[in-house]
Design a protein around this motif. Structure first.
Motif, PDB file in Angstrom:
ATOM      1  N   SER A 216       0.805  -1.222   0.000  1.00 47.03           N
ATOM      2  CA  SER A 216       0.000   0.000   0.000  1.00 47.03           C
ATOM      3  C   SER A 216       0.837   1.271   0.000  1.00 47.03           C
ATOM      4  O   SER A 216       0.493   2.249  -0.667  1.00 47.03           O
ATOM      5  N   HIS A 217       1.956   1.276   0.736  1.00 44.33           N
ATOM      6  CA  HIS A 217       2.764   2.496   0.788  1.00 44.33           C
ATOM      7  C   HIS A 217       3.461   2.774  -0.540  1.00 44.33           C
ATOM      8  O   HIS A 217       3.816   3.918  -0.838  1.00 44.33           O
ATOM      9  N   VAL A 218       3.634   1.733  -1.357  1.00 45.10           N
ATOM     10  CA  VAL A 218       4.210   1.916  -2.692  1.00 45.10           C
ATOM     11  C   VAL A 218       3.143   2.425  -3.653  1.00 45.10           C
ATOM     12  O   VAL A 218       3.345   3.395  -4.389  1.00 45.10           O
ATOM     13  N   VAL A 219       1.987   1.774  -3.627  1.00 46.02           N
ATOM     14  CA  VAL A 219       0.882   2.145  -4.514  1.00 46.02           C
ATOM     15  C   VAL A 219       0.407   3.572  -4.239  1.00 46.02           C
ATOM     16  O   VAL A 219      -0.074   4.265  -5.141  1.00 46.02           O
ATOM     17  N   ALA A 220       0.572   4.033  -3.006  1.00 45.71           N
ATOM     18  CA  ALA A 220       0.135   5.390  -2.649  1.00 45.71           C
ATOM     19  C   ALA A 220       0.842   6.451  -3.479  1.00 45.71           C
ATOM     20  O   ALA A 220       0.320   7.555  -3.674  1.00 45.71           O
ATOM     21  N   ASN A 221       2.021   6.127  -3.991  1.00 44.43           N
ATOM     22  CA  ASN A 221       2.792   7.087  -4.787  1.00 44.43           C
ATOM     23  C   ASN A 221       2.711   6.808  -6.285  1.00 44.43           C
ATOM     24  O   ASN A 221       3.470   7.380  -7.066  1.00 44.43           O
ATOM     25  N   ALA A 222       1.794   5.935  -6.679  1.00 48.38           N
ATOM     26  CA  ALA A 222       1.684   5.553  -8.087  1.00 48.38           C
ATOM     27  C   ALA A 222       1.172   6.713  -8.933  1.00 48.38           C
ATOM     28  O   ALA A 222       0.383   7.542  -8.464  1.00 48.38           O
ATOM     29  N   PRO A 223       1.595   6.797 -10.179  1.00 50.80           N
ATOM     30  CA  PRO A 223       1.109   7.861 -11.070  1.00 50.80           C
ATOM     31  C   PRO A 223      -0.365   7.671 -11.400  1.00 50.80           C
ATOM     32  O   PRO A 223      -0.881   6.548 -11.380  1.00 50.80           O
ATOM     33  N   THR A 224      -1.030   8.759 -11.719  1.00 53.31           N
ATOM     34  CA  THR A 224      -2.460   8.706 -12.036  1.00 53.31           C
ATOM     35  C   THR A 224      -2.737   8.904 -13.525  1.00 53.31           C
ATOM     36  O   THR A 224      -3.835   8.614 -13.991  1.00 53.31           O
ATOM     37  N   ASP A 225      -1.758   9.405 -14.258  1.00 50.34           N
ATOM     38  CA  ASP A 225      -1.956   9.681 -15.683  1.00 50.34           C
ATOM     39  C   ASP A 225      -1.564   8.476 -16.534  1.00 50.34           C
ATOM     40  O   ASP A 225      -0.736   8.573 -17.442  1.00 50.34           O
ATOM     41  N   THR A 226      -2.144   7.330 -16.243  1.00 51.70           N
ATOM     42  CA  THR A 226      -1.819   6.106 -16.964  1.00 51.70           C
ATOM     43  C   THR A 226      -3.027   5.184 -16.980  1.00 51.70           C
ATOM     44  O   THR A 226      -3.921   5.296 -16.129  1.00 51.70           O
ATOM     45  N   THR A 227      -3.056   4.281 -17.942  1.00 49.32           N
ATOM     46  CA  THR A 227      -4.146   3.303 -18.024  1.00 49.32           C
ATOM     47  C   THR A 227      -3.894   2.108 -17.112  1.00 49.32           C
ATOM     48  O   THR A 227      -4.772   1.258 -16.951  1.00 49.32           O
ATOM     49  N   VAL A 228      -2.713   2.044 -16.528  1.00 52.77           N
ATOM     50  CA  VAL A 228      -2.372   0.931 -15.637  1.00 52.77           C
ATOM     51  C   VAL A 228      -3.134   1.071 -14.323  1.00 52.77           C
ATOM     52  O   VAL A 228      -3.190   2.150 -13.730  1.00 52.77           O
ATOM     53  N   LYS A 229      -3.711  -0.023 -13.859  1.00 52.74           N
ATOM     54  CA  LYS A 229      -4.445  -0.038 -12.595  1.00 52.74           C
ATOM     55  C   LYS A 229      -3.512  -0.490 -11.471  1.00 52.74           C
ATOM     56  O   LYS A 229      -2.802  -1.487 -11.610  1.00 52.74           O
ATOM     57  N   TYR A 230      -3.517   0.239 -10.356  1.00 55.56           N
ATOM     58  CA  TYR A 230      -2.644  -0.088  -9.229  1.00 55.56           C
ATOM     59  C   TYR A 230      -3.468  -0.693  -8.092  1.00 55.56           C
ATOM     60  O   TYR A 230      -4.500  -0.145  -7.695  1.00 55.56           O
ATOM     61  N   ILE A 231      -2.994  -1.828  -7.585  1.00 62.19           N
ATOM     62  CA  ILE A 231      -3.710  -2.571  -6.555  1.00 62.19           C
ATOM     63  C   ILE A 231      -2.805  -2.734  -5.335  1.00 62.19           C
ATOM     64  O   ILE A 231      -1.677  -3.224  -5.443  1.00 62.19           O
ATOM     65  N   ALA A 232      -3.295  -2.315  -4.188  1.00 62.97           N
ATOM     66  CA  ALA A 232      -2.540  -2.469  -2.948  1.00 62.97           C
ATOM     67  C   ALA A 232      -2.770  -3.869  -2.392  1.00 62.97           C
ATOM     68  O   ALA A 232      -3.908  -4.330  -2.282  1.00 62.97           O
ATOM     69  N   GLY A 233      -1.692  -4.558  -2.067  1.00 63.08           N
ATOM     70  CA  GLY A 233      -1.831  -5.901  -1.533  1.00 63.08           C
ATOM     71  C   GLY A 233      -0.489  -6.564  -1.332  1.00 63.08           C
ATOM     72  O   GLY A 233       0.563  -6.002  -1.659  1.00 63.08           O
ATOM     73  N   ASP A 234      -0.531  -7.765  -0.797  1.00 62.97           N
ATOM     74  CA  ASP A 234       0.672  -8.545  -0.514  1.00 62.97           C
ATOM     75  C   ASP A 234       0.639  -9.802  -1.370  1.00 62.97           C
ATOM     76  O   ASP A 234      -0.299 -10.599  -1.281  1.00 62.97           O
ATOM     77  N   MET A 235       1.652  -9.995  -2.198  1.00 61.08           N
ATOM     78  CA  MET A 235       1.642 -11.135  -3.115  1.00 61.08           C
ATOM     79  C   MET A 235       1.697 -12.468  -2.376  1.00 61.08           C
ATOM     80  O   MET A 235       1.347 -13.509  -2.934  1.00 61.08           O
ATOM     81  N   PHE A 236       2.138 -12.455  -1.114  1.00 58.68           N
ATOM     82  CA  PHE A 236       2.192 -13.694  -0.349  1.00 58.68           C
ATOM     83  C   PHE A 236       0.823 -14.068   0.227  1.00 58.68           C
ATOM     84  O   PHE A 236       0.644 -15.165   0.760  1.00 58.68           O
ATOM     85  N   GLU A 237      -0.118 -13.143   0.121  1.00 59.62           N
ATOM     86  CA  GLU A 237      -1.476 -13.415   0.590  1.00 59.62           C
ATOM     87  C   GLU A 237      -2.410 -13.725  -0.574  1.00 59.62           C
ATOM     88  O   GLU A 237      -3.172 -14.691  -0.532  1.00 59.62           O
ATOM     89  N   SER A 238      -2.368 -12.919  -1.617  1.00 62.97           N
ATOM     90  CA  SER A 238      -3.203 -13.177  -2.795  1.00 62.97           C
ATOM     91  C   SER A 238      -2.690 -12.367  -3.975  1.00 62.97           C
ATOM     92  O   SER A 238      -2.067 -11.311  -3.793  1.00 62.97           O
TER      93      SER A 238
END
Length: 249
Positions: A216-238
């Motif tokens: 989540s702390h990484v995704v919080a700084n994600a750019p908004t001017d893109t078609t890429v969707k950002y999802i906060a989560g832990d890959m070890f959980e899902s």
């Protein structure tokens, strides 16, 4: 006997000069690489190509971003690039106005197809060049990060994911291995950081629904001017469902 000694001394002296010359060649060989980097960054090949494949220095200047005070330096740069075969040079109709042309090497810097510009940009970037400046330090440690990590603080994929400006690495991947993305409907970049790599894929293949999974702390700084969707989560959980899971190791 005296003549034989003189011949031996002459041979030894020539061998010494040859050895010194060899060391000098190795020492200043970087000049050729940096001259090529300057040509790529200034898009000199494109400038010559836009003039029909041959151009004078004054014509090249009209197509590149260059301060007027640096024109004499550009002439010196072109001398290096012609001596190394990147460009050709012929005497022009005007005195002291040589005409520069594309060679088989510099033709690979223009147009589509086998354009090598992304690869050269990658290999001649500060990220990679600085890695070799610390080889001596790297060899002095039994274990530890790669020379690239030692110089940049992160491995190449982590840096690509967290620095969108480093996306030219994926330009090379998309260009050389783009077929693997064709026909893919969705892709999730696991631990993708700010999505520098994924943004390149999304731009090259707009039909692919691209998303990035990271904390989540990484995704919080994600750019908004893109078609890429950002999802906060832990890959070890899902991991979000997608046709392709993109995991850089």
């Amino acid at each position: 006997m005296t003549l034989s000694k003189k011949q031996g001394a002459g041979t030894d002296q020539q061998a010494l000069l040859d050895a010194q010359l060899q060391l000098w060649h190795h020492t200043i060989a970087f000049v050729k690489s940096m001259a090529l980097k300057a040509a790529v960054d200034l898009r000199i090949a494109d400038a010559i190509h836009l003039h029909g494949g041959s151009a004078t220095l004054s014509q090249i200047v009209t197509k590149v971003t260059l301060h007027p005070s640096k024109i004499p330096c550009l002439r010196r740069l072109m001398r290096v690039l012609t001596l190394t075969g990147v460009f050709s040079v012929n005497s022009g109709a005007v005195v002291d106005e040589p005409v520069y042309g594309l060679t088989p090497a510099s033709r690979l810097l223009v147009g589509p197809g086998l354009n090598q510009t992304p690869f050269l940009t990658l290999m001649l970037s500060t990220f990679f060049v600085s890695s070799f400046l610390g080889l001596d330090e790297w060899f002095q440690h039994e274990t530890g990060p790669s020379p690239f990590e030692l110089a940049n603080g992160r491995d190449i994929w982590t840096l690509s994911g967290h620095d969108a400006s480093f996306g030219f690495i994926m330009d090379v991947v998309v260009k050389e291995c783009g077929d693997v993305f064709r026909g893919v409907g969705s892709l999730v970049d696991v631990a993708g950081g700010l999505g520098g790599a994924t943004q390149t894929i999304a731009k090259a293949f707009p039909d692919v629904a691209c998303s990035v999974l990271d904390l989540s702390h990484v995704v919080a700084n994600a750019p908004t001017d893109t078609t890429v969707k950002y999802i906060a989560g832990d890959m070890f959980e899902s991991i979000p469902s997608a046709n392709v899971v993109f995991l850089k190791v």
